[in-house]
Design a protein around this motif. Sequence first.
Motif, mmCIF file in Angstrom:
data_model
loop_
_atom_site.group_PDB
_atom_site.id
_atom_site.type_symbol
_atom_site.label_atom_id
_atom_site.label_comp_id
_atom_site.label_asym_id
_atom_site.label_seq_id
_atom_site.Cartn_x
_atom_site.Cartn_y
_atom_site.Cartn_z
ATOM 1 N N SER A 117 -23.481 -10.037 -3.231
ATOM 2 C CA SER A 117 -22.615 -8.935 -2.811
ATOM 3 C C SER A 117 -21.503 -9.439 -1.891
ATOM 4 O O SER A 117 -20.340 -9.032 -2.018
ATOM 5 C CB SER A 117 -23.445 -7.868 -2.096
ATOM 6 O OG SER A 117 -22.663 -6.732 -1.806
ATOM 7 N N ARG A 118 -21.842 -10.332 -0.986
ATOM 8 C CA ARG A 118 -20.829 -10.899 -0.088
ATOM 9 C C ARG A 118 -19.790 -11.688 -0.877
ATOM 10 O O ARG A 118 -18.599 -11.664 -0.553
ATOM 11 C CB ARG A 118 -21.510 -11.789 0.952
ATOM 12 C CG ARG A 118 -22.385 -11.015 1.919
ATOM 13 C CD ARG A 118 -23.335 -11.929 2.671
ATOM 14 N NE ARG A 118 -24.313 -11.155 3.439
ATOM 15 C CZ ARG A 118 -25.447 -11.645 3.903
ATOM 16 N NH1 ARG A 118 -25.760 -12.924 3.685
ATOM 17 N NH2 ARG A 118 -26.281 -10.884 4.576
ATOM 18 N N THR A 169 -22.708 -3.147 -3.227
ATOM 19 C CA THR A 169 -23.408 -2.221 -2.333
ATOM 20 C C THR A 169 -24.415 -2.887 -1.403
ATOM 21 O O THR A 169 -24.912 -2.252 -0.483
ATOM 22 C CB THR A 169 -24.132 -1.138 -3.153
ATOM 23 O OG1 THR A 169 -25.161 -1.763 -3.946
ATOM 24 C CG2 THR A 169 -23.164 -0.407 -4.078
ATOM 25 N N GLN A 170 -24.733 -4.159 -1.629
ATOM 26 C CA GLN A 170 -25.808 -4.809 -0.876
ATOM 27 C C GLN A 170 -25.302 -5.925 0.033
ATOM 28 O O GLN A 170 -25.982 -6.931 0.248
ATOM 29 C CB GLN A 170 -26.853 -5.370 -1.859
ATOM 30 C CG GLN A 170 -27.392 -4.371 -2.856
ATOM 31 C CD GLN A 170 -28.120 -3.232 -2.188
ATOM 32 O OE1 GLN A 170 -28.871 -3.436 -1.236
ATOM 33 N NE2 GLN A 170 -27.904 -2.010 -2.674
ATOM 34 N N TRP A 171 -24.111 -5.748 0.597
ATOM 35 C CA TRP A 171 -23.491 -6.839 1.354
ATOM 36 C C TRP A 171 -24.264 -7.236 2.611
ATOM 37 O O TRP A 171 -24.112 -8.345 3.125
ATOM 38 C CB TRP A 171 -22.055 -6.463 1.726
ATOM 39 C CG TRP A 171 -21.936 -5.197 2.527
ATOM 40 C CD1 TRP A 171 -21.800 -3.930 2.064
ATOM 41 C CD2 TRP A 171 -21.958 -5.096 3.955
ATOM 42 N NE1 TRP A 171 -21.729 -3.038 3.094
ATOM 43 C CE2 TRP A 171 -21.828 -3.728 4.276
ATOM 44 C CE3 TRP A 171 -22.070 -6.025 4.996
ATOM 45 C CZ2 TRP A 171 -21.800 -3.264 5.583
ATOM 46 C CZ3 TRP A 171 -22.049 -5.558 6.309
ATOM 47 C CH2 TRP A 171 -21.915 -4.198 6.591
ATOM 48 N N ARG A 172 -25.128 -6.348 3.123
ATOM 49 C CA ARG A 172 -25.883 -6.677 4.331
ATOM 50 C C ARG A 172 -26.951 -7.739 4.077
ATOM 51 O O ARG A 172 -27.315 -8.476 4.994
ATOM 52 C CB ARG A 172 -26.556 -5.421 4.894
ATOM 53 C CG ARG A 172 -25.593 -4.410 5.502
ATOM 54 C CD ARG A 172 -26.385 -3.249 6.106
ATOM 55 N NE ARG A 172 -25.518 -2.248 6.701
ATOM 56 C CZ ARG A 172 -24.947 -1.260 6.032
ATOM 57 N NH1 ARG A 172 -25.178 -1.140 4.721
ATOM 58 N NH2 ARG A 172 -24.169 -0.379 6.632
ATOM 59 N N SER A 173 -27.442 -7.806 2.859
ATOM 60 C CA SER A 173 -28.565 -8.713 2.586
ATOM 61 C C SER A 173 -28.352 -9.676 1.426
ATOM 62 O O SER A 173 -29.101 -10.642 1.280
ATOM 63 C CB SER A 173 -29.833 -7.898 2.305
ATOM 64 O OG SER A 173 -29.615 -7.032 1.196
ATOM 65 N N SER A 174 -27.343 -9.433 0.601
ATOM 66 C CA SER A 174 -27.175 -10.212 -0.624
ATOM 67 C C SER A 174 -25.934 -11.098 -0.571
ATOM 68 O O SER A 174 -24.815 -10.622 -0.342
ATOM 69 C CB SER A 174 -27.074 -9.256 -1.823
ATOM 70 O OG SER A 174 -26.641 -9.944 -2.972
ATOM 71 N N TRP A 175 -26.154 -12.396 -0.828
ATOM 72 C CA TRP A 175 -25.014 -13.311 -0.896
ATOM 73 C C TRP A 175 -24.159 -13.025 -2.126
ATOM 74 O O TRP A 175 -22.956 -13.269 -2.124
ATOM 75 C CB TRP A 175 -25.498 -14.764 -0.906
ATOM 76 C CG TRP A 175 -25.880 -15.244 0.450
ATOM 77 C CD1 TRP A 175 -27.146 -15.447 0.929
ATOM 78 C CD2 TRP A 175 -25.001 -15.568 1.527
ATOM 79 N NE1 TRP A 175 -27.105 -15.871 2.228
ATOM 80 C CE2 TRP A 175 -25.801 -15.969 2.624
ATOM 81 C CE3 TRP A 175 -23.609 -15.575 1.667
ATOM 82 C CZ2 TRP A 175 -25.246 -16.357 3.855
ATOM 83 C CZ3 TRP A 175 -23.053 -15.956 2.896
ATOM 84 C CH2 TRP A 175 -23.873 -16.343 3.963
ATOM 85 N N TRP A 196 -17.322 -9.186 -2.424
ATOM 86 C CA TRP A 196 -16.343 -8.679 -1.455
ATOM 87 C C TRP A 196 -15.326 -9.747 -1.075
ATOM 88 O O TRP A 196 -14.125 -9.461 -0.962
ATOM 89 C CB TRP A 196 -17.059 -8.158 -0.216
ATOM 90 C CG TRP A 196 -17.625 -6.792 -0.395
ATOM 91 C CD1 TRP A 196 -18.948 -6.442 -0.510
ATOM 92 C CD2 TRP A 196 -16.888 -5.565 -0.513
ATOM 93 N NE1 TRP A 196 -19.083 -5.093 -0.692
ATOM 94 C CE2 TRP A 196 -17.830 -4.520 -0.692
ATOM 95 C CE3 TRP A 196 -15.536 -5.253 -0.491
ATOM 96 C CZ2 TRP A 196 -17.454 -3.185 -0.834
ATOM 97 C CZ3 TRP A 196 -15.156 -3.926 -0.633
ATOM 98 C CH2 TRP A 196 -16.110 -2.916 -0.800
ATOM 99 N N THR A 201 -19.781 -18.365 -0.194
ATOM 100 C CA THR A 201 -20.786 -17.348 -0.531
ATOM 101 C C THR A 201 -21.406 -17.618 -1.897
ATOM 102 O O THR A 201 -22.595 -17.366 -2.100
ATOM 103 C CB THR A 201 -20.177 -15.935 -0.502
ATOM 104 O OG1 THR A 201 -18.980 -15.897 -1.291
ATOM 105 C CG2 THR A 201 -19.837 -15.517 0.921
#
Length: 290
Positions: free
Chosen positions: A77-78, A69-75, A81, A121
């Motif tokens: 999370s990236r 859920t935190q892909w905008r700020s968390s590596w 994905w 990532t």
Amino acid sequence: MHPAPSVIFFTTFSGLGFGLLFFLGLGYPAVTGWMAFAFFAIAYAMAVGGLLASTFHLGRPERAVKAFTQWRSSWLSREAWCAVGALVLMGLYAAGLVFFQTRIAILGILGAVMSLATVFTTSMIYTQLKTIPRWNMNITPVKFLSLSLAGGALFAGQVSIALVLLVIAGLVQVFTWVEGDKALAASGTDMATATGLGSIGKVRAFEPPHTGTNYLLREFVHEIGRKHSQKLRAISLILMVAVPFVLLILPFSHFFALLAVISHVAGVLTARWLFFAEAEHVVGLYYGKH
């Protein structure tokens, strides 16, 4: 205190697994049917096994799904994905090779790119940490990627490529150690800056902040003697690069190839243990650990 086995297992085997998927995605080796199934089974066992191991390191493993859920700020999370994307794409690509003897090139290429993106990532989770100068270097992602590619080429049986990549990975690892040894001092962080008391004289620890332990001490403040560190570095480099290189230049033998893979994995595990054991989190300054 020692680094958590789950994190060492995760960073080692997920890197090797996605490295192998990278080469399979590019068509190396060019296999189909049950032979392709065997290669993909090995790659998925390492990649998925490593990812699963990482969930055991979470404080609340049952909440691992929230990492997406935190892909905008968390590596982290990236990474999640990218890993899912790589595994889905490579699964579809593998299905074509195994069941239909057909290589869908676009799926393989996209899957290969996502596999490397996953390794990148993962490396950025550690590179971004300014509180650990030894990790907070531009060379850290290069180290993760070079080891992933070298191991992937080795598992894929691409001898000529593996020979070159092993040497590159070894040189990158040595450079990382050399620069890492200077990183904490170069960061300008010491007891004086950590406490803000440097302006009134020399600062030293009178006694630890508390007598018990905490999360940061368990995870990032490890004590390993320089003598033991140098010895383990030499062992890891020999197992990770030298032994596989020598075995690969000998007349081909499946037994030698197996030994090369086992030696390389053992060397990477040792190097990865050192990666965490030598972390030097700046919080250790408050405890007189540096």
